[in-house]
Scaffold this motif. Sequence first.
Motif: not given
Length: 386
Positions: A206-209, A220, A222, A227
């Motif tokens: 995941s690339t949200t944080d 998730s 990170q 990526k």
Amino acid sequence: MNKYRTVIAGVAAALVASILPAVPAQAATTLPAANFRLKATSYSGLIDDLDAALPNVSVPTVVGDGNRAATSCSPAAANRVAAFCWNTGDDDVAYWVPQGITTTADAYGEATYEGSTAVLVSWYDNGADGIDRGIRVSFVDYATPSAPTYRHVLLVEPYTTSAGQASFRPVNLHAGGMFWYGHHLYVAATSSGFRVFDLRHLWQTSTTDGSAIGRQSDGSYQAYGYKYVLPQAFAYNQSTTNGHEAIRFSFASLDRTSTPDSVVVGEYANPGAGSRLFRFPIDYTTRMLTTASDGYARAAEAYDVSVQSMQGATAVDGKFYLSTSDGSGNAGDLATFTPGGSVVMHYDVLPIGPEDFSYWPAKGQLWSLTEYAGNRSVFAVRASAY
């Protein structure tokens, strides 16, 4: 980087190389090679758990998913035959520093990996921005040399959290050299030996944080906004016998011209200190170092070459090629050494700040890279010129 300045500098380097003769230096000393050894740790069983938790992607997927474009440039290297530079952000970034290089010509003799032609470059995070992200590796798509694209992949080490869950964390190394052999990516670990990463297990995260690493409370995974991550599978830890000083694993390369294939390891040393070169045989059937019945991989060759500020080394048909740096204000040097002879210096033939070496046999090219921010390049020179 100003393209006109680099073109002029490249011409100047070629002129200097044609004027200055090679200079014989000190004779190298042969060392008792069998006293230097490495032993593999066990394979990380956590990889299977993380395979189940994360999407597993292939090397061609990552190589083909470049999100940055390299630029054309002309670094000041005599006998240069190829080159590219990073985009502006990567050329200028202060906290990521490029160090090691390998290519698909190392991975397999046909110079491709599952159909991809690629150059890989390692970068270490010096923590200048307050965060140590460890190591990243640039996967450069080199199928079209005139227009390479690339994407950075974070290297990680699997571990079990206090809650008993499989996670991963950064790999905090200098990553001064690396080589690709089959599905294994070997990265030099300065004081210990090698960390080995398995290219059959590339995970999408995941690339949200952009500030988090590993498994999060929401389930998730990170990786500081990256990526893809590549996990460490096992390591090689060094030891010596008969009182010999431990090896400083400053850089490493693969030699496909030896019989059997072998690994060249060398040491960076400050002025006035000695520096050594080692060769370890490697087994093409297992993609691991050749070991004896006691489980140790022992060096087959060892030399004290006493070349200061050595940054990279490889070997071609029995001859060693060494890169040396003269700091951020002077051109780099290239040295050659054939066992039984003296080290020969070729001064000012490499760009400022040269690092690791890798040889591409089918092209006859020595590949290297430079490290200083604002003046970073990846380049190849014609090996037969030296």
